[in-house]
Design a protein around this motif. Sequence first.
Motif, short mmCIF file in Angstrom:
data_model
loop_
_atom_site.label_atom_id
_atom_site.label_comp_id
_atom_site.label_asym_id
_atom_site.label_seq_id
_atom_site.Cartn_x
_atom_site.Cartn_y
_atom_site.Cartn_z
N ALA A 16 36.57 -40.80 48.23
CA ALA A 16 37.08 -41.90 49.07
C ALA A 16 38.57 -42.08 48.86
N PHE A 17 39.00 -41.96 47.60
CA PHE A 17 40.42 -42.13 47.26
C PHE A 17 41.29 -41.08 47.93
N TYR A 18 40.94 -39.79 47.76
CA TYR A 18 41.81 -38.73 48.28
C TYR A 18 41.75 -38.62 49.81
N GLU A 19 40.57 -38.92 50.40
CA GLU A 19 40.49 -38.91 51.87
C GLU A 19 41.49 -39.92 52.43
N HIS A 20 41.52 -41.09 51.81
CA HIS A 20 42.43 -42.15 52.28
C HIS A 20 43.87 -41.76 51.98
N LEU A 21 44.11 -41.25 50.78
CA LEU A 21 45.48 -40.90 50.37
C LEU A 21 46.06 -39.81 51.26
N PHE A 22 45.24 -38.78 51.55
CA PHE A 22 45.73 -37.64 52.31
C PHE A 22 45.78 -37.92 53.82
N SER A 23 45.42 -39.15 54.23
CA SER A 23 45.57 -39.48 55.64
C SER A 23 46.99 -39.94 55.95
#
Lengths: 61, 160
Positions: A16-23
Motif C-alpha cells: 500500500a505504501f509503495y503503490e501510493h508513493l510511486f503514484s
Amino acid sequence: MNRAMRDSDGPVVAQAFYEHLFSHEILDSNAVAFALDHAVTTLREQGAGPERWATFIHIGA
Amino acid sequence: MLSRATLKAKTLPLKDVAILLVAEENAYKAAHLPRLPYVASESHRIASCARQGTGVSNVTIMSGNTIASEVSHSMASSNVVHLACHGVQDGSNALSSGFCLSDQRLSISDIMELNIENGFLAFLSACETAKGDHKQPDQTVHLVSAMLFAGFSNVIATMW
C-alpha cells in the motif's frame, strides 16, 4: 499484546505504501508521510487493532 | 549531522529512484529469532509495484543469505532502502542495536560509518526500529537516528 511488528503485516503495509508513493512523479517528504498514512489506513480497514497499525511512524523531512 | 541530513535535496524524481530491497527470513543462528516467512514476498511485492510502469527501473533485491558488509555496501549506492528482517534494540549497548541479517547484525555503529550522499528514504520494516534505550530515554540512539545520520532524509520505522 504481541510486542512486535507482525510479520504478515509487512507485505500489506509495504505494498500500500509503495503503490501510493510511486503514484507521484517527484517524491518529497509529504509524499512519504501521505503514503504511510494510506498504508496504515489500509491495515486498519482490514481490521487490525492499534497494537498492529500504531507502531509505524515517519521521521524526517 | 542531523543538519546535514536536512540540507539535502528534499525531492527525488521517480525516474532517479535507486531502490534496494533487503529481506532476511533467517537471522544469524546466535540471535535465536523465529523465521520470518513473509519478508521475501514483501520485497517481491514492492519490486512489482516499482515495475508496474512507474518509471522506477533501478531495483536491487537482496533476499536471503544477506551479508552485512554487502548490504551496507549496496546501501551506499541507493537512495531508497527497504529492510524487511528482524531488528533488535540492544538494551545494554545501544550502538550494537541493529538489523539481524544472515551472517551477523548490521549494527548502528556500522551504519553510522556510512555516508549516503543521495539517501532519500529508508523503510525499516522490522521490530523495535524506533524503540530507543530504557536507561537513556533522552538519548535517542536507535536505528532511525542511525539512518538519519547516515544520510537518509525520511525514515519509516516501528516503535515496537
